[in-house]
Design an enzyme around this catalytic site. Structure first.
Site, short mmCIF file in Angstrom:
data_model
loop_
_atom_site.label_atom_id
_atom_site.label_comp_id
_atom_site.label_asym_id
_atom_site.label_seq_id
_atom_site.Cartn_x
_atom_site.Cartn_y
_atom_site.Cartn_z
N LYS A 1 -50.14 3.19 -53.33
CA LYS A 1 -48.73 3.10 -53.38
C LYS A 1 -47.84 4.17 -54.20
O LYS A 1 -46.71 4.29 -54.10
CB LYS A 1 -48.32 1.54 -54.05
CG LYS A 1 -48.71 0.41 -53.52
CD LYS A 1 -48.39 -0.92 -54.31
CE LYS A 1 -48.51 -1.84 -53.50
NZ LYS A 1 -48.56 -3.02 -54.31
N HIS B 1 -57.06 -5.07 -47.23
CA HIS B 1 -56.01 -5.69 -46.56
C HIS B 1 -56.65 -6.12 -45.02
O HIS B 1 -55.95 -6.55 -44.03
CB HIS B 1 -54.77 -4.88 -46.25
CG HIS B 1 -53.56 -5.31 -47.66
ND1 HIS B 1 -53.06 -6.19 -47.81
CD2 HIS B 1 -53.52 -4.07 -48.23
CE1 HIS B 1 -52.08 -6.27 -48.86
NE2 HIS B 1 -52.57 -4.77 -49.24
#
Length: 520
Positions: free
Chosen positions: A384, A436
């Site tokens: 991120k 994910h």
């Protein structure tokens, strides 16, 4: 008052005087000798001859069995029997020989010294018995005078003593070898020290009981016994490992330790050796070995060298632990920084790490892997760092291009972490890439499914979603627990590994407790 009345008065006074309290006797160590014979006279004569017998300051405890069956029961109950005087002919013509087979083959007892004594040598010829059976001496009852019985028992006890020393040394060496593969793991080092303690006590003919302790560095001026924690121990002190000294050890032992600490030197006492040594990082360490016999100068030098070497080993392990703890704190700080950028709380990464550790334990992972997944979990969203703040902090729904961009945090994190030879960061890179991915193959970035997803990635995925759903985000309110658990059940076998979901739901209170202990 005449002399007779005086005597009577004194006798009455003695008769009705309160009995002086008896001092509790300290149990004395003994050699156990088992007499196996169906003749009562043989037991009586043997006890008469050996009643005052002592070997190396220890008397005999005589046990009696009148049949092979009785002897089996006693041998099961007393695994430390040193010598057995065994008749051959009892309930059957070969009861004694059958008992020998039982001892060596069924009980696997190679230690007890067996002296076969028979009144019917024709039933068990010496040559045949010695070759075919694992006995240690053969005597005919007619030749076994009192002196020869004492001689035979003494020789057997010497043999038993030496075998026990060898066995103690073997056990100690085995522990050392087991520990050597992971010398820099604290638990393995405790095993290592425990093994060497056994070696020392065996080779120096000391008692088996010993312990190694370190005075807590948190207490600069510790009160007597406070901050003294036992790290490794043998014999009667084994149950004290991990406990504070004052809680578990006798007063006289504590006094010996305090004297060594106060005078900051090694003590060679009648009842024990107390080795005191201070390491380069300032920690104080003690080695306590029971034993009343006089140690030679060579023995004392051996103890001093051992103490110094163990101190160096502990210095190394604590330095290793300090470096590892520094790495862990850095990892958590890094994870918290990333979460702050996305307006999420730092405690999110700590909770996720704790969820992962508990899930790994429930899944049966090794202690090493459990610690590893706990350590790398905070780095799962490292990518991120490459996502613009405007997207990370956007309160509304993301557009298709924005969502594609935010999905790239998995590959960005993987790229940052994989460029190293460090195993921890390599595994962290895999988790950053795969957390994910979905069990049914519908996740991102690669669309892998099932066991193709690293187990650590599957664990982090479940832990991350559980915590995220219960937290407030710029784009959503926190979900109630019932709704979160219903979601996990619905996604079992779709988004999440079904076996991990089952473990999670069966132990859900463990995870809700973690959340309460690390609130935002």
């Amino acid at each position: 008052m005449d002399e007779a009345n005086v005597r009577a008065a004194v006798d009455d006074e003695l008769l009705f005087a309160e009995e002086a309290p008896r001092q509790e006797e300290v149990p004395q160590e003994v050699w156990k000798l088992l007499i196996v014979d169906d003749e009562e006279d043989v037991h009586a004569v043997t006890r008469l001859v050996l009643q005052d017998y002592e070997f190396e300051g220890r008397r005999l405890e005589l046990l009696s069995a009148y049949s092979g069956q009785e002897a089996e029961a006693l041998l099961r109950e007393h695994a430390d029997i040193a010598v057995m005087l065994l008749d051959v002919v009892m309930e059957t013509d070969r009861s004694g020989l059958d008992l020998v087979r039982f001892i060596r083959d069924d009980l696997r007892n190679r230690m007890v010294r067996i002296i076969l004594r028979t009144g019917q040598p024709g039933q068990a010829p010496e040559k045949k018995v010695i070759i075919e059976y694992d006995i240690n001496d053969y005597k005919e009852k007619t030749e076994l005078t009192a002196q020869k019985l004492v001689t035979a028992v003494t020789a057997a006890l010497r043999s038993f003593r030496d075998l026990r020393i060898i066995e103690q040394s073997r056990r100690g060496l085995e522990q050392i070898l087991d520990a050597s593969t992971g010398l820099f793991e604290l638990q393995s080092l405790k095993q290592f020290v425990s093994g060497v303690l056994r070696q020392l006590t065996a080779l120096l003919h000391l008692k088996e009981s010993s312990f190694y302790l370190q005075i807590s560095s948190f207490a600069a001026t510790p009160q007597p016994g406070n901050g003294y924690r036992v790290l490794a121990a043998t014999g009667e002190f084994e149950s004290s490992v991990g406990h504070a000294l004052k809680e578990v050890l006798p007063v006289e032992v504590l006094e010996d330790v305090e004297l060594a600490v106060r005078e900051k030197r090694c003590l060679f006492l009648d009842r024990a050796y107390v080795g005191y040594f201070c390491t380069s990082n300032g920690s104080e360490n003690l080695l306590y070995v029971q034993g009343g016999q006089q140690l030679s100068e060579l023995d004392k030098d051996l103890l001093r060298i051992f103490s110094a070497n163990v101190a160096i080993a502990f210095d190394n392990i604590y330095l290793h632990e300090e470096n590892l703890n520094t790495q862990k704190e850095f990892v958590f700080a890094l994870g918290e920084t990333i979460e702050t950028r996305s307006r999420e709380t730092g405690n999110h990464v700590r909770r996720v790490a704790e969820y992962c550790r508990r899930l790994a334990e429930l899944a049966g992972l090794s202690e090493e892997d459990t610690q590893l997944v706990w350590m790398i979990a905070p780095m799962h969203d490292l990518g991120k760092i490459g996502i613009p703040d405007a997207i990370l902090g956007k309160p509304g729904p993301l557009s298709e291009p924005e969502f594609e961009l935010i999905k790239s945090h998995t590959t960005i994190g993987h790229s940052i972490l994989k460029a190293t030879n460090c195993r921890v960061l390599n595994v962290a890179a895999t988790v950053a890439l795969e957390h994910h991915e979905h069990w049914d193959g519908t996740g991102y970035p690669r669309g892998v499914a099932g066991d193709e997803i690293h187990l650590f990635g599957r664990i982090v995925a479940l832990a991350d979603v559980f915590d995220a759903l219960g937290c407030e985000r710029v784009y959503k309110a926190p979900w109630p627990e019932e709704k979160i658990l219903a979601y996990l059940k619905a996604e079992r076998g779709r988004q999440f590994d079904p076996s991990l979901v089952d473990l999670f739901l069966a132990n859900v209170t463990d995870f809700t407790s973690i959340r309460k202990n690390h609130p935002d």
